[in-house]
Enzyme design. Structure first.
Site, PDB file in Angstrom:
ATOM      1  N   ALA A 256       0.834  -1.204   0.000  1.00 58.06           N
ATOM      2  CA  ALA A 256       0.000   0.000   0.000  1.00 58.06           C
ATOM      3  C   ALA A 256       0.866   1.249   0.000  1.00 58.06           C
ATOM      4  CB  ALA A 256      -0.933   0.001   1.204  1.00 58.06           C
TER       5      ALA A 256
ATOM      6  N   GLU B  89      12.067  -9.801  -9.969  1.00 55.12           N
ATOM      7  CA  GLU B  89      13.483 -10.126 -10.142  1.00 55.12           C
ATOM      8  C   GLU B  89      14.251  -9.981  -8.829  1.00 55.12           C
ATOM      9  OE1 GLU B  89      11.595  -8.236 -12.032  1.00 55.12           O
ATOM     10  OE2 GLU B  89      12.272  -8.158 -14.119  1.00 55.12           O
TER      11      GLU B  89
ATOM     12  N   CYS C  23      13.436  -3.554 -14.833  1.00 57.04           N
ATOM     13  CA  CYS C  23      13.513  -2.111 -14.595  1.00 57.04           C
ATOM     14  C   CYS C  23      14.949  -1.723 -14.211  1.00 57.04           C
ATOM     15  CB  CYS C  23      12.539  -1.704 -13.486  1.00 57.04           C
ATOM     16  SG  CYS C  23      13.131  -2.076 -11.817  1.00 57.04           S
TER      17      CYS C  23
HETATM   18  N1  THU Z   1       7.627  -5.314 -12.123  1.00 57.68           N
HETATM   19  C1  THU Z   1       8.375  -6.426 -11.939  1.00 57.68           C
HETATM   20  O1  THU Z   1       8.146  -7.191 -10.993  1.00 57.68           O
HETATM   21  N2  THU Z   1       9.373  -6.680 -12.813  1.00 57.68           N
HETATM   22  C2  THU Z   1       9.633  -5.943 -13.919  1.00 57.68           C
HETATM   23  O2  THU Z   1      10.544  -6.284 -14.676  1.00 57.68           O
HETATM   24  C3  THU Z   1       8.835  -4.756 -14.216  1.00 57.68           C
HETATM   25  C4  THU Z   1       7.858  -4.361 -13.174  1.00 57.68           C
HETATM   26  C5  THU Z   1       6.511  -5.071 -11.206  1.00 57.68           C
HETATM   27  C6  THU Z   1       6.665  -3.925 -10.254  1.00 57.68           C
HETATM   28  C7  THU Z   1       5.222  -3.606  -9.939  1.00 57.68           C
HETATM   29  O3  THU Z   1       4.765  -4.482  -8.915  1.00 57.68           O
HETATM   30  C8  THU Z   1       4.488  -3.954 -11.209  1.00 57.68           C
HETATM   31  O4  THU Z   1       5.337  -4.808 -11.948  1.00 57.68           O
HETATM   32  C9  THU Z   1       4.109  -2.753 -12.056  1.00 57.68           C
HETATM   33  O5  THU Z   1       5.199  -1.939 -12.272  1.00 57.68           O
END
Ligand code: THU
Length: 161
Positions: free
Chosen positions: A66, A75, A112
């Protein structure tokens, strides 16, 4: 002054069916890990699976909060699981998949910026590259030979020596 060029090659496959058996298995494991995602805020569920050098396969998923910045990508959850259960053991391959509850899940996503930094640190501390297998629930799959390829001119502990 000299212009410098950084280039990165990666392999593009038409789908999971055209991957080598072991790679398809790991991508499938990442897809399965999506079910363990906690993503009530973004509705973007991500799963990741790692193959360690000792053959062990471990899975992780994104865990939101939250208080949004407290959330973790799949990752980095997975890297923490790997280093907690098997410290110092190299990750050979790491697959990432996702299910976007609000849209399509038919093309690869790639880690990311923060995850790229964490993946690079992992490569450095165990002295072994991590091969990335990226794909959605359907569609093309990208294979990138090492995580560091996604973070050119990155900062690492060697810069602090
Ligand atoms: N997210 C990941 O877990 N891995 C990625 O490579 C990109 C984004 C997640 C973070 C967040 O919980 C959701 O995806 C939206 O950004």
């Amino acid at each position: 002054m000299q212009k410098q060029l950084i280039q990165v090659y990666f392999d593009e496959y038409q789908g999971i069916n055209t991957l080598k058996t072991q790679d398809a298995f790991l991508l499938q494991a990442a897809r399965e890990a999506i079910t363990l995602s906690y993503a009530p805020y973004s509705k973007f569920q991500v799963g990741a699976a790692a193959r360690l050098i000792n053959g062990v396969i471990l899975k992780g998923s994104n865990q939101e909060n939250a208080s949004f910045p407290a959330g973790l990508c799949a990752e980095r959850v997975l890297l923490s699981i790997c280093s907690s259960l098997y410290p110092g053991i190299p990750i050979i391959d790491l697959a990432v998949s996702y299910h976007n509850q609000l849209g399509e899940s038919n093309k690869p996503i790639s880690p990311c910026g923060i995850c790229r930094q964490s993946l690079t640190e992992y490569e450095n501390i165990v002295n072994h590259s991590i091969r990335l297998i990226l794909g959605g629930m359907t569609g093309k799959v990208f294979i990138i030979e090492k995580a560091t390829d996604l973070l050119p001119l990155g900062f690492s502990f060697t810069d602090m020596k």
